[in-house]
Design a protein around this motif. Structure first.
Motif, PDB file in Angstrom:
ATOM      1  N   THR A 132      -2.029   5.937   9.123  1.00 24.13           N
ATOM      2  CA  THR A 132      -2.052   7.105   9.854  1.00 24.13           C
ATOM      3  C   THR A 132      -0.546   7.557  10.194  1.00 24.13           C
ATOM      4  OG1 THR A 132      -3.966   6.240  11.294  1.00 24.13           O
ATOM      5  CG2 THR A 132      -2.795   8.267  11.861  1.00 24.13           C
ATOM      6  N   ALA A 133       0.394   6.822  10.326  1.00 17.98           N
ATOM      7  CA  ALA A 133       1.651   7.049  10.582  1.00 17.98           C
ATOM      8  C   ALA A 133       2.344   7.715   9.300  1.00 17.98           C
ATOM      9  CB  ALA A 133       2.498   5.947  10.881  1.00 17.98           C
ATOM     10  N   PHE A 134       2.118   7.247   8.157  1.00 21.32           N
ATOM     11  CA  PHE A 134       2.537   7.625   6.753  1.00 21.32           C
ATOM     12  C   PHE A 134       1.678   8.756   6.486  1.00 21.32           C
ATOM     13  CE2 PHE A 134       4.533   3.548   6.840  1.00 21.32           C
ATOM     14  CZ  PHE A 134       5.586   3.779   5.784  1.00 21.32           C
ATOM     15  N   ARG A 135       0.414   8.973   6.718  1.00 21.16           N
ATOM     16  CA  ARG A 135      -0.221  10.243   6.223  1.00 21.16           C
ATOM     17  C   ARG A 135       0.346  11.388   7.168  1.00 21.16           C
ATOM     18  NH1 ARG A 135      -4.761   7.947   7.318  1.00 21.16           N
ATOM     19  NH2 ARG A 135      -5.388   8.932   9.073  1.00 21.16           N
ATOM     20  N   GLN A 136       0.546  11.009   8.521  1.00 20.09           N
ATOM     21  CA  GLN A 136       0.942  12.168   9.423  1.00 20.09           C
ATOM     22  C   GLN A 136       2.438  12.731   9.012  1.00 20.09           C
ATOM     23  OE1 GLN A 136      -0.198  13.711  11.965  1.00 20.09           O
ATOM     24  NE2 GLN A 136      -2.296  12.750  12.487  1.00 20.09           N
ATOM     25  N   ALA A 137       3.146  11.843   8.592  1.00 19.09           N
ATOM     26  CA  ALA A 137       4.469  11.988   8.082  1.00 19.09           C
ATOM     27  C   ALA A 137       4.620  13.174   7.134  1.00 19.09           C
ATOM     28  CB  ALA A 137       5.249  10.909   7.758  1.00 19.09           C
ATOM     29  N   VAL A 138       3.716  13.045   6.239  1.00 21.82           N
ATOM     30  CA  VAL A 138       3.713  14.147   4.984  1.00 21.82           C
ATOM     31  C   VAL A 138       2.525  15.257   4.902  1.00 21.82           C
ATOM     32  CG1 VAL A 138       4.953  12.165   3.417  1.00 21.82           C
ATOM     33  CG2 VAL A 138       2.467  12.250   3.501  1.00 21.82           C
ATOM     34  N   THR A 139       1.669  14.979   5.691  1.00 24.88           N
ATOM     35  CA  THR A 139       0.595  15.975   5.651  1.00 24.88           C
ATOM     36  C   THR A 139       1.071  17.465   6.520  1.00 24.88           C
ATOM     37  OG1 THR A 139      -1.143  14.239   6.057  1.00 24.88           O
ATOM     38  CG2 THR A 139      -1.644  16.582   6.319  1.00 24.88           C
ATOM     39  N   VAL A 178       1.063  -1.396  -0.081  1.00 23.67           N
ATOM     40  CA  VAL A 178       0.092  -0.120  -0.049  1.00 23.67           C
ATOM     41  C   VAL A 178       0.760   1.262   0.012  1.00 23.67           C
ATOM     42  CG1 VAL A 178      -1.713   1.201   1.180  1.00 23.67           C
ATOM     43  CG2 VAL A 178      -1.636  -1.233   1.094  1.00 23.67           C
ATOM     44  N   GLU A 179       1.694   1.078   0.832  1.00 24.92           N
ATOM     45  CA  GLU A 179       2.675   2.400   0.975  1.00 24.92           C
ATOM     46  C   GLU A 179       3.900   2.512  -0.036  1.00 24.92           C
ATOM     47  OE1 GLU A 179       1.852   4.883   2.465  1.00 24.92           O
ATOM     48  OE2 GLU A 179       0.437   4.184   3.716  1.00 24.92           O
ATOM     49  N   GLY A 180       3.945   1.306  -0.876  1.00 27.64           N
ATOM     50  CA  GLY A 180       5.077   1.128  -1.799  1.00 27.64           C
ATOM     51  C   GLY A 180       6.455   1.431  -1.057  1.00 27.64           C
ATOM     52  N   VAL A 181       6.710   1.036   0.165  1.00 31.89           N
ATOM     53  CA  VAL A 181       8.146   0.841   0.743  1.00 31.89           C
ATOM     54  C   VAL A 181       8.866  -0.171   0.331  1.00 31.89           C
ATOM     55  CG1 VAL A 181       9.205   0.394   2.989  1.00 31.89           C
ATOM     56  CG2 VAL A 181       7.066   1.984   2.988  1.00 31.89           C
ATOM     57  N   ILE A 193       9.810  15.497  19.930  1.00 34.47           N
ATOM     58  CA  ILE A 193      10.425  15.147  18.549  1.00 34.47           C
ATOM     59  C   ILE A 193       9.929  14.867  17.463  1.00 34.47           C
ATOM     60  CG2 ILE A 193      12.932  15.736  19.904  1.00 34.47           C
ATOM     61  CD1 ILE A 193      13.428  12.653  19.487  1.00 34.47           C
ATOM     62  N   THR A 194       8.528  14.450  17.579  1.00 36.55           N
ATOM     63  CA  THR A 194       7.804  13.663  16.620  1.00 36.55           C
ATOM     64  C   THR A 194       6.485  14.556  16.392  1.00 36.55           C
ATOM     65  OG1 THR A 194       6.900  12.294  18.238  1.00 36.55           O
ATOM     66  CG2 THR A 194       8.864  11.531  16.839  1.00 36.55           C
ATOM     67  N   LYS A 195       5.906  14.381  15.223  1.00 42.04           N
ATOM     68  CA  LYS A 195       4.627  15.136  14.857  1.00 42.04           C
ATOM     69  C   LYS A 195       3.423  14.129  15.526  1.00 42.04           C
ATOM     70  CE  LYS A 195       3.216  16.447  10.880  1.00 42.04           C
ATOM     71  NZ  LYS A 195       2.947  16.543   9.535  1.00 42.04           N
ATOM     72  N   TRP A 196       3.689  13.008  15.417  1.00 42.99           N
ATOM     73  CA  TRP A 196       2.631  12.077  15.770  1.00 42.99           C
ATOM     74  C   TRP A 196       3.417  10.609  16.381  1.00 42.99           C
ATOM     75  CZ3 TRP A 196       1.537   7.001  14.251  1.00 42.99           C
ATOM     76  CH2 TRP A 196       0.538   6.302  14.561  1.00 42.99           C
ATOM     77  N   GLN A 197       2.953  10.163  17.621  1.00 41.71           N
ATOM     78  CA  GLN A 197       3.397   9.003  18.239  1.00 41.71           C
ATOM     79  C   GLN A 197       2.374   8.105  18.614  1.00 41.71           C
ATOM     80  OE1 GLN A 197       2.466  11.856  20.378  1.00 41.71           O
ATOM     81  NE2 GLN A 197       4.273  12.476  19.353  1.00 41.71           N
ATOM     82  N   ALA A 198       2.532   6.808  18.673  1.00 41.09           N
ATOM     83  CA  ALA A 198       1.446   5.944  19.096  1.00 41.09           C
ATOM     84  C   ALA A 198       2.057   4.481  19.407  1.00 41.09           C
ATOM     85  CB  ALA A 198       0.251   5.963  18.164  1.00 41.09           C
ATOM     86  N   PRO A 235      -6.389  -0.135   4.844  1.00 37.45           N
ATOM     87  CA  PRO A 235      -6.893   0.973   4.478  1.00 37.45           C
ATOM     88  C   PRO A 235      -6.539   1.492   3.117  1.00 37.45           C
ATOM     89  CG  PRO A 235      -5.888   1.234   6.448  1.00 37.45           C
ATOM     90  CD  PRO A 235      -5.341   0.077   5.742  1.00 37.45           C
ATOM     91  N   GLU A 236      -7.334   2.173   2.345  1.00 38.20           N
ATOM     92  CA  GLU A 236      -7.154   2.594   0.893  1.00 38.20           C
ATOM     93  C   GLU A 236      -6.288   3.773   0.871  1.00 38.20           C
ATOM     94  OE1 GLU A 236      -9.347   4.678  -2.902  1.00 38.20           O
ATOM     95  OE2 GLU A 236     -10.825   3.884  -1.026  1.00 38.20           O
ATOM     96  N   LYS A 237      -5.331   3.807   0.220  1.00 38.20           N
ATOM     97  CA  LYS A 237      -4.306   4.857   0.033  1.00 38.20           C
ATOM     98  C   LYS A 237      -4.969   5.896  -0.902  1.00 38.20           C
ATOM     99  CE  LYS A 237      -0.231   6.745   0.608  1.00 38.20           C
ATOM    100  NZ  LYS A 237       0.543   7.326   1.698  1.00 38.20           N
ATOM    101  N   ARG A 238      -5.101   7.027  -0.321  1.00 37.38           N
ATOM    102  CA  ARG A 238      -5.632   8.195  -1.054  1.00 37.38           C
ATOM    103  C   ARG A 238      -4.795   9.294  -1.319  1.00 37.38           C
ATOM    104  NH1 ARG A 238     -11.094  10.271   0.665  1.00 37.38           N
ATOM    105  NH2 ARG A 238     -10.917  11.172  -1.393  1.00 37.38           N
ATOM    106  N   THR A 239      -4.713   9.860  -2.380  1.00 42.60           N
ATOM    107  CA  THR A 239      -4.279  11.251  -2.510  1.00 42.60           C
ATOM    108  C   THR A 239      -5.279  12.260  -2.752  1.00 42.60           C
ATOM    109  OG1 THR A 239      -2.561   9.979  -3.877  1.00 42.60           O
ATOM    110  CG2 THR A 239      -2.449  12.274  -4.031  1.00 42.60           C
TER     111      THR A 239
END
Lengths: 555, 118
Positions: free
Chosen positions: A144-151, A17-20, A125-130, A178-182
């Motif tokens: 959520t992590a990937f979305r938060q990193a770039v939003t 999904v994330e293409g890592v 030192i992070t935008k989001w943590q869980a 989850p669907e990856k949306r742009t």
């Protein structure tokens, strides 16, 4: 019924999904199943020798690939070792996804192995943590992590994955990704603000454009090109924005380094500051008190930070360039650009002479020039150190996006970032030479990663600017407390190239100017990770040291 | 001659300021900086030495500077140094009338501290 482990779910989601395709890591018991999952799903694992290198490599990867970099570290010391890299990414606004092991949820408050409160430590030192508590929700947390990193403004995120969910399995048919949306929604300034900016731009007589990492992360180099060539402003691209247009562009001032910015900014009547914060390097509000400033930033709260802008445009830099371009008039500021270039070149007479003159002992800028002579602009350059970062930023030129970086010169001032960044640069651009100019002090911080380079076949050429000291600190101490009272800032001559040879790389020791280029040729031809240990003049002080000293001496 | 006298006068002003001008004293109190102002032919020159609050100077060309303001000739030097315009040095540099040798950071610093005695 096909069962799938939690660690495999995480790997499968990131791959599919994330293409890592690449993860930077160091193994550990708590994350074993996730490592196995990455193997299962064909994600390349680059395992380092210290977790800070994993975080720093992922940070570098995010810049060179313009997508989130992923590092995976184990619980406890694996986590704490990574903290410097996470903090560096935070201040550098880099989209770093940190996946971290954790002591079992089952064992909370039992003095379990490596039981510490990682989440509270990483919060500042992070935008989001869980922490993810449920195997079925692993994909959701990762999304959520990937979305938060770039939003919005990019930044590092931190996700704890305890063994209680990594090491257990569930029925794969119940797994939902989850669907990856742009999203096409964008934060954009009001039309009136855009028109106000266009009015200022059209009426500028002595303009200047300064772009930062926001220009780089925007990843719309064509939009920037069209905009800047239409308005005709001379420009400097700093931090991770460097290379959005080549250093050789006719409007570019990067050949003058920060001296050019410091010389021109006070004279400018209109400055566009895009994707850059007014940090200490920009001398905050002092550098251009008189200019009318148009600020462009992804974060609306940044627009009036440190000084009030005449016009503030919130949004992605590329999106705003696209909208401004039709609103501004085509302009030609050639006479001003000639003035600008002549002025800053007149301030760099000594540096230019140093670059072009054979020196004994070797001067650092002469070293950079000899490297450039041999390697050229079709390469990626990184520098690491105090003074050495300055020499790299000033001495190197590249045709490429993020082609010249000095990650130790970012806000954390984090020495040791050079080797991880250089490795990331080479992995991201395997067909191009990657040259790392390293201070001898900072070389000690991650030099064991030459083992990583050898194991993973990452042939970076590292040139050590060896002044046998923590040069920036030593010279600052000379200024502040006297030449005879320097403390903990002297090093000694060490044959670092032999460490690299012992690790399986290529090494050379250089003391003479004439030997620099042949040594670089042999290092490149070896095809191995290489270290050229060059002894340079220890008395040379860079302007960065003078600025650093002044910043700390005004009390 | 005017240029030589100007440099001498500037030296005296800086020395006085180092005793009496509060803002100037604060700005130079820790500085250890040597600034040379010279014509390109080195015929007219003066070295200004800032040493932790003390200011001294001596006439003539010296090599041991941190930054040197090298003017094409004495006339340009006089004009730039007596100009009230903030961009005088910048424009002189752009026109070939001035170049900075050594570290331009210190030249900028010198320009900033001399502004304090205007």
């Amino acid at each position: 019924m096909a069962e799938i482990f939690g660690g495999h779910i995480a790997a499968k989601y990131m791959k599919e999904v994330e293409g890592v395709d690449t993860v930077f890591t160091l193994s550990g018991g708590h994350i074993e199943n996730l490592l196995d999952g990455f193997n299962q799903y064909g994600v390349r694992l680059v395992d380092v020798r210290h977790e800070q290198a994993a975080a720093m490599m992922a940070h570098g990867w995010s810049i060179y690939k313009n997508k989130p970099g992923v590092c995976l570290v184990t619980a406890g010391p694996g986590f704490t070792n990574a903290v410097s890299g996470i903090a560096n990414a935070f201040l550098d606004a880099a989209p770093l996804v940190v996946l971290c092991g954790r002591h079992p949820l089952r064992d909370d408050n039992t003095l379990a192995l490596q039981e510490i409160n990682q989440i509270d430590m990483v919060k500042p030192i992070t935008k989001w943590q869980a922490t993810c508590y449920d195997i079925a929700r692993i994909p959701e947390y990762l999304a959520t992590a990937f979305r938060q990193a770039v939003t919005g403004r990019p930044g590092p995120v931190f996700l704890e994955l305890p063994p209680d969910i990594l090491f257990v399995s569930m029925d794969e048919k119940n797994l939902v990704f989850p669907e990856k949306r742009t999203h096409r929604t964008r934060v954009l300034p009001h039309e009136s603000e855009l028109k106000a900016a266009a009015h200022l731009i059209d009426n500028a007589k002595k303009p200047l454009f300064i772009g930062g990492s926001g220009v780089g992360f925007s990843n719309q180099d064509d939009a920037f090109k069209q905009f800047i060539e239409k308005i005709g402003f001379p420009f400097a691209l700093l931090n991770n924005g460097r290379g959005a247009l080549p250093d050789s562009h006719a409007l570019c001032m990067n050949d003058g380094g920060f001296t050019a910015v410091a010389a021109v900014a006070p004279q400018a009547d209109v400055i566009i500051a895009a994707g850059i914060r007014f940090s200490w390097v920009m001398q905050a509000t002092k550098l251009f008190p008189q200019a009318k400033v148009i600020r462009i930033d992804i974060d609306p709260a940044e627009l009036d930070n440190m000084r009030t802008s005449q016009v503030g445009l919130a949004g992605d830099c590329g999106d705003i360039f696209e909208r401004l371009t039709p609103l501004v008039k085509k302009a030609d500021h050639s006479p001003w650009i000639e003035t600008v270039k002549n002025a800053y070149q007149a301030m760099l007479v000594t540096e230019t002479e140093q670059k072009n003159t054979v020196s004994d002992p070797i001067l650092p800028l002469r070293l950079t020039q000899q490297i450039m002579t041999e390697i050229g602009t079709d390469a990626y350059y990184i520098s690491d150190g105090g003074d050495t970062s300055y020499y790299g930023m000033t001495g190197f030129m590249s045709d490429h996006r993020a082609g010249v970086l000095a990650p130790a010169g970012s806000l954390l001032g984090c020495l040791g970032t050079g080797i991880p960044f250089a490795m990331a640069a080479k992995l991201a651009n395997p067909g191009k030479p990657v040259i790392l100019l390293h201070g001898d002090g900072s070389f000690g911080m991650n030099c064991m990663e030459f083992d990583t380079m050898v194991r993973h076949n990452i042939p970076v050429v590292c040139v050590i600017n060896n002044d046998c000291a923590w040069g920036m600190i030593k010279h600052s101490q000379e200024m502040s407390i006297g030449h005879d009272r320097c403390t903990c800032s002297e090093l000694e001559l060490r044959h670092y190239e032999k460490i690299v040879e012992e690790l399986g790389g290529y090494g050379e020791f250089v003391k003479k100017d004439d030997d620099i280029i042949p040594a670089i040729k042999r290092a490149v031809d070896s095809g191995k990770p290489a270290c050229i240990n060059v002894i340079t003049d220890p008395t040379v002080v860079s302007p960065a040291t003078a600025m650093f000293y002044q910043n700390l001496s005004d009390f | 001659m005017k240029f030589t006298l100007l440099l001498f006068g500037l030296a005296q002003l800086l020395k006085i300021a180092s005793h009496l001008n509060k803002a100037f004293k604060h700005a130079v109190r820790k500085a250890q900086v040597r600034i040379l102002i010279t014509t390109r032919d080195r015929e007219r020159a003066r070295l200004f030495t800032f040493d932790r609050g003390k200011v001294s100077s001596c006439g003539g060309f010296h090599n041991d500077y941190d930054a040197a303001l090298v003017f094409k000739n004495a006339g340009i030097g006089f004009k730039v140094l007596t100009s009230s315009k903030a961009d005088a040095s910048f424009n002189a540099a752009a026109d070939g009338g001035l170049c900075i040798r050594g570290m331009s950071f210190y030249a900028k610093w010198f320009q900033d501290v001399t502004q304090l005695i205007r």
